[in-house]
Structures are given as C-alpha cells and as structure tokens.
Motif scaffolding. Structure first.
Motif, PDB file in Angstrom:
ATOM      1  N   LEU A   1     -20.268 -55.035  20.828  1.00 55.28           N
ATOM      2  CA  LEU A   1     -20.173 -55.503  22.206  1.00 55.28           C
ATOM      3  C   LEU A   1     -18.823 -56.160  22.469  1.00 55.28           C
ATOM      4  CD1 LEU A   1     -23.760 -56.984  22.646  1.00 55.28           C
ATOM      5  CD2 LEU A   1     -22.788 -55.148  24.029  1.00 55.28           C
ATOM      6  N   GLY A   2     -18.343 -56.898  21.493  1.00 55.10           N
ATOM      7  CA  GLY A   2     -17.054 -57.565  21.628  1.00 55.10           C
ATOM      8  C   GLY A   2     -15.908 -56.573  21.789  1.00 55.10           C
ATOM      9  N   TRP A   3     -15.926 -55.516  20.972  1.00 50.18           N
ATOM     10  CA  TRP A   3     -14.894 -54.483  21.081  1.00 50.18           C
ATOM     11  C   TRP A   3     -14.969 -53.785  22.433  1.00 50.18           C
ATOM     12  CZ3 TRP A   3     -10.651 -53.994  18.471  1.00 50.18           C
ATOM     13  CH2 TRP A   3     -10.584 -54.437  17.143  1.00 50.18           C
ATOM     14  N   ALA A   4     -16.180 -53.437  22.845  1.00 50.92           N
ATOM     15  CA  ALA A   4     -16.366 -52.761  24.129  1.00 50.92           C
ATOM     16  C   ALA A   4     -15.912 -53.667  25.283  1.00 50.92           C
ATOM     17  CB  ALA A   4     -17.823 -52.359  24.321  1.00 50.92           C
TER      18      ALA A   4
ATOM     19  N   ALA B   1     -19.585 -57.467  33.189  1.00 50.73           N
ATOM     20  CA  ALA B   1     -20.659 -58.450  33.315  1.00 50.73           C
ATOM     21  C   ALA B   1     -21.825 -58.111  32.396  1.00 50.73           C
ATOM     22  CB  ALA B   1     -21.135 -58.532  34.762  1.00 50.73           C
ATOM     23  N   ALA B   2     -22.187 -56.819  32.320  1.00 47.14           N
ATOM     24  CA  ALA B   2     -23.293 -56.411  31.451  1.00 47.14           C
ATOM     25  C   ALA B   2     -22.980 -56.704  29.989  1.00 47.14           C
ATOM     26  CB  ALA B   2     -23.580 -54.918  31.641  1.00 47.14           C
ATOM     27  N   LEU B   3     -21.728 -56.475  29.594  1.00 49.52           N
ATOM     28  CA  LEU B   3     -21.324 -56.757  28.214  1.00 49.52           C
ATOM     29  C   LEU B   3     -21.324 -58.258  27.943  1.00 49.52           C
ATOM     30  CD1 LEU B   3     -18.416 -54.162  28.014  1.00 49.52           C
ATOM     31  CD2 LEU B   3     -20.556 -54.058  26.734  1.00 49.52           C
ATOM     32  N   VAL B   4     -20.833 -59.039  28.920  1.00 48.54           N
ATOM     33  CA  VAL B   4     -20.835 -60.502  28.767  1.00 48.54           C
ATOM     34  C   VAL B   4     -22.262 -61.026  28.674  1.00 48.54           C
ATOM     35  CG1 VAL B   4     -20.311 -62.680  29.922  1.00 48.54           C
ATOM     36  CG2 VAL B   4     -18.604 -60.866  29.880  1.00 48.54           C
ATOM     37  N   ILE B   5     -23.139 -60.504  29.535  1.00 48.85           N
ATOM     38  CA  ILE B   5     -24.536 -60.932  29.528  1.00 48.85           C
ATOM     39  C   ILE B   5     -25.188 -60.609  28.192  1.00 48.85           C
ATOM     40  CG2 ILE B   5     -26.808 -60.429  30.519  1.00 48.85           C
ATOM     41  CD1 ILE B   5     -25.350 -60.070  33.225  1.00 48.85           C
ATOM     42  N   ALA B   6     -24.910 -59.420  27.663  1.00 41.84           N
ATOM     43  CA  ALA B   6     -25.482 -59.035  26.375  1.00 41.84           C
ATOM     44  C   ALA B   6     -24.990 -59.948  25.258  1.00 41.84           C
ATOM     45  CB  ALA B   6     -25.129 -57.576  26.067  1.00 41.84           C
ATOM     46  N   LEU B   7     -23.699 -60.294  25.306  1.00 40.76           N
ATOM     47  CA  LEU B   7     -23.161 -61.216  24.304  1.00 40.76           C
ATOM     48  C   LEU B   7     -23.746 -62.614  24.459  1.00 40.76           C
ATOM     49  CD1 LEU B   7     -19.395 -60.194  24.081  1.00 40.76           C
ATOM     50  CD2 LEU B   7     -21.027 -60.259  22.203  1.00 40.76           C
ATOM     51  N   LEU B   8     -23.915 -63.048  25.712  1.00 38.65           N
ATOM     52  CA  LEU B   8     -24.526 -64.356  25.947  1.00 38.65           C
ATOM     53  C   LEU B   8     -25.942 -64.403  25.383  1.00 38.65           C
ATOM     54  CD1 LEU B   8     -23.450 -65.226  29.608  1.00 38.65           C
ATOM     55  CD2 LEU B   8     -22.790 -66.433  27.527  1.00 38.65           C
ATOM     56  N   ALA B   9     -26.675 -63.303  25.578  1.00 41.93           N
ATOM     57  CA  ALA B   9     -28.040 -63.250  25.083  1.00 41.93           C
ATOM     58  C   ALA B   9     -28.076 -63.394  23.567  1.00 41.93           C
ATOM     59  CB  ALA B   9     -28.702 -61.940  25.507  1.00 41.93           C
TER      60      ALA B   9
ATOM     61  N   SER C   1     -31.735 -52.736  20.640  1.00 44.24           N
ATOM     62  CA  SER C   1     -31.548 -53.908  21.488  1.00 44.24           C
ATOM     63  C   SER C   1     -31.567 -53.510  22.956  1.00 44.24           C
ATOM     64  CB  SER C   1     -30.214 -54.606  21.159  1.00 44.24           C
ATOM     65  OG  SER C   1     -29.907 -55.581  22.134  1.00 44.24           O
ATOM     66  N   LEU C   2     -32.449 -54.142  23.740  1.00 46.93           N
ATOM     67  CA  LEU C   2     -32.508 -53.846  25.165  1.00 46.93           C
ATOM     68  C   LEU C   2     -31.241 -54.307  25.873  1.00 46.93           C
ATOM     69  CD1 LEU C   2     -36.209 -54.748  26.019  1.00 46.93           C
ATOM     70  CD2 LEU C   2     -35.174 -52.476  25.909  1.00 46.93           C
ATOM     71  N   ASN C   3     -30.640 -55.406  25.399  1.00 50.11           N
ATOM     72  CA  ASN C   3     -29.394 -55.882  25.991  1.00 50.11           C
ATOM     73  C   ASN C   3     -28.272 -54.872  25.791  1.00 50.11           C
ATOM     74  OD1 ASN C   3     -29.930 -58.521  27.137  1.00 50.11           O
ATOM     75  ND2 ASN C   3     -30.366 -59.178  25.064  1.00 50.11           N
ATOM     76  N   VAL C   4     -28.161 -54.348  24.573  1.00 49.90           N
ATOM     77  CA  VAL C   4     -27.128 -53.344  24.284  1.00 49.90           C
ATOM     78  C   VAL C   4     -27.407 -52.067  25.072  1.00 49.90           C
ATOM     79  CG1 VAL C   4     -26.052 -51.924  22.496  1.00 49.90           C
ATOM     80  CG2 VAL C   4     -26.671 -54.290  22.003  1.00 49.90           C
ATOM     81  N   LYS C   5     -28.674 -51.697  25.183  1.00 47.28           N
ATOM     82  CA  LYS C   5     -29.028 -50.500  25.947  1.00 47.28           C
ATOM     83  C   LYS C   5     -28.637 -50.656  27.408  1.00 47.28           C
ATOM     84  CE  LYS C   5     -32.822 -47.303  26.904  1.00 47.28           C
ATOM     85  NZ  LYS C   5     -34.254 -46.986  26.664  1.00 47.28           N
ATOM     86  N   GLY C   6     -28.872 -51.853  27.975  1.00 47.63           N
ATOM     87  CA  GLY C   6     -28.485 -52.102  29.351  1.00 47.63           C
ATOM     88  C   GLY C   6     -26.981 -51.972  29.546  1.00 47.63           C
ATOM     89  N   ALA C   7     -26.210 -52.523  28.605  1.00 44.93           N
ATOM     90  CA  ALA C   7     -24.751 -52.421  28.680  1.00 44.93           C
ATOM     91  C   ALA C   7     -24.309 -50.962  28.545  1.00 44.93           C
ATOM     92  CB  ALA C   7     -24.118 -53.271  27.577  1.00 44.93           C
TER      93      ALA C   7
END
Length: 307
Positions: free
Chosen positions: A25-28, A63-71, A153-159
């Motif tokens: 997620l960080g790289w993306a 935002a989706a990537l930030v949210i996933a990282l926050l999660a 991961s649902l967060n990663v899937k969303g991103a």
C-alpha cells in the motif's frame, strides 16, 4: 449479565500479512500521490479540464490507499482510557472527508465545463496525452502491487478497485486527447471531464452515505433489524428481546447489544451463548453483549434507547 466475543489481531501470521499489505500500500500510495501532483500541474499547464477531472478521481485512489493504511497502522492501536473503542473510526472520518472534497471538485469541474462550452479554450492535446498515458501506467503498476493482498484484506481490495476504476478515467482522457489532436474539437475536453465526473459521483455518494451511516451508528448495510430480532426471538429459551442496538465502528466491524427476556426455566448462560452464536453464524456479528433477565425483570419500555 452479558456475553461477548473478542477477536484480536490474530497472531504472528496476521501481523506478517498486515505488514506485507502495508508495504505494498505504501508503494502504491507513493506512486499514485506523486502522479496526482503531476496531473494537477499538467491540468493547468496544458489547460485540460479532463485532466483536472481525472485528477479528482485519482484523489479517490490516494484517499483509498491512505484509508487502507490508516486501518492497518492506526486502526490496530489498542484502546486506552480516553478512547475505549480505540482508533478505528479514523478510517471513517478519512472516507467522509474524501467524499466531501470530491463533491466540491465535481461542482467546480461542472461549472468550468459549462463555461468552456460557451467559450471554448485551446487545449494542448500532446501534453494532455502524455500525462494521461503516464497515469495509465501508474494505475497498472499500482494494481499489480495490490493484487497479492486484495483477496485477504477488504481494505486492500477496496483500494485495488479504486485504482482499477481510475484506470478507466485515464483511458477516457487518452481517447479525448487523441480526438482533440486529430480533429481539433476542443469541446471534447469538457465533455470527457463531465463524463469522468458522472462516473465518479455515484460511487462518491455511496461512500458518503455509508460513512454517515457509520458515524450516526445506524444499522449496517446488509442487515435487516426485523430479521435479526426474529432470529433472536426464535432462539430456544428466549421469551422476548428489547433494547436491541446494532451498529459498526468501521465498515467491517459490526457490534450488537440486546436485553433478552428468558422463558420460564431457561438457563441464562446457555441462552446467551446460543444468541451470540446465532448472531455470529447468520449475520456475521462477532462483537456482542447480551444481557439476560427473568420474565419479571423485563423492562417496561421496550423502546428505550441508550446513547
């Protein structure tokens, strides 16, 4: 009395997977964030409204990537004396801010597009094409980075889905740039901008609606309170249920509290376990607090609401 199910992070394997997901997620995020800045600059340098509209869509990816990282990062921080539910709502607050920002950008794009229909402006199609092509490449690389974690991961899937959707926007800008390059029709630029906005806004509205529902502690989507109430009532040993509340801390973690009136001769511990099991198996609710009471202890007001 109450019964609850407490499911923690899940040990070393889960932490290893979360760490790997966070790295990808960080790289993306680094790729997408860098391109977002470049696309906004390109939109003004080359006078392309379509690029600006696509940049707004790219903002959803960031935002989706930030949210996933926050999660992953903040959401897993333990609860403390000040925040007894922990920090999981950061995900929801970030998502709500993202949605409101997108609506603001969309309004600007539509107003600007109407103005350009009235008074067409020159667009540098070659620069527009180059920026959009780079964006397509960034999207493809980000999708490749996120492929490994999207199934776990649902967060990663969303991103991943956000990046996939933005790829469509990049393709639209490329088509628009080629059309302007070979026909000289500068009105294609605001048309593409509006089309991208129409593509983004419905998903933005869904995002805002869902986050508001979570913040208002509404019943999570996919759960019908009447069916849940009926399932509890149908549990052996249950004479009735009141003060039933279902809400979620995030889009994934659902909680439920209820006061259950016992039937004559029913064992409170057995009934609590049975109700918790039903909520878990049928509705996927793992975090439950069930209070049992005898027939003579039932609350007089079944509609009483807790804050």
């Amino acid at each position: 009395m109450g019964a609850g199910h407490d499911h923690g992070a899940g040990g070393h394997a889960h932490n290893h997977a979360a760490g790997a997901n966070a790295k990808m997620l960080g790289w993306a995020l680094a790729l997408t964030g860098t391109y977002l800045v470049a696309e906004v600059i390109g939109a003004f340098v080359f006078n392309s409204l379509a690029l600006l509209s696509d940049a707004a869509h790219m903002l959803t990816d960031v935002a989706a990537l930030v949210i996933a990282l926050l999660a992953i990062r903040i959401g897993q921080r333990a609860a403390d004396d000040r925040r007894t539910f922990g920090y999981k709502r950061f995900e929801i607050l970030a998502a709500a801010f993202n949605a409101m920002l997108l609506f603001a950008v969309a309004i600007y794009v539509v107003v600007e597009a109407v103005q350009r229909f009235r008074e067409p402006e020159p667009v540098q199609s070659i620069g527009m094409l180059i920026v959009a092509a780079i964006g397509l490449a960034v999207n493809l690389i980000s999708m490749r980075l996120l492929t490994g974690g999207k199934e776990t991961s649902l967060n990663v899937k969303g991103a991943y889905l956000e990046v996939w959707a933005d790829m469509i926007g990049s393709v639209g800008v490329i088509i628009g740039a080629l059309a302007i390059r070979f026909t000289g029709w500068t009105w294609v630029d605001p048309v593409v901008a509006v089309l991208i906005g129409l593509w983004v806004l419905p998903r933005t509205w869904v995002l805002l609606r869902d986050t508001i529902n979570v913040l208002l502690e509404g019943v999570p989507g996919g759960i019908k309170l009447a069916e849940l109430r009926a399932a509890i009532t149908a549990t052996p040993g249950v004479a009735g249920v009141h003060d039933l509340h279902v809400w979620s801390m995030t889009t994934e973690e659902v909680s439920c509290t209820a006061h259950v009136t016992l039937a004559e001769g029913a064992d409170s511990d057995s009934v609590r376990k049975a109700v918790a099991g039903t909520l878990d198996e049928r509705f996927g609710i793992e975090h439950t607090t069930i209070q049992t009471e005898g027939p003579t202890e039932a609350c007089e007001d079944d509609e009483h609401l807790h804050p």
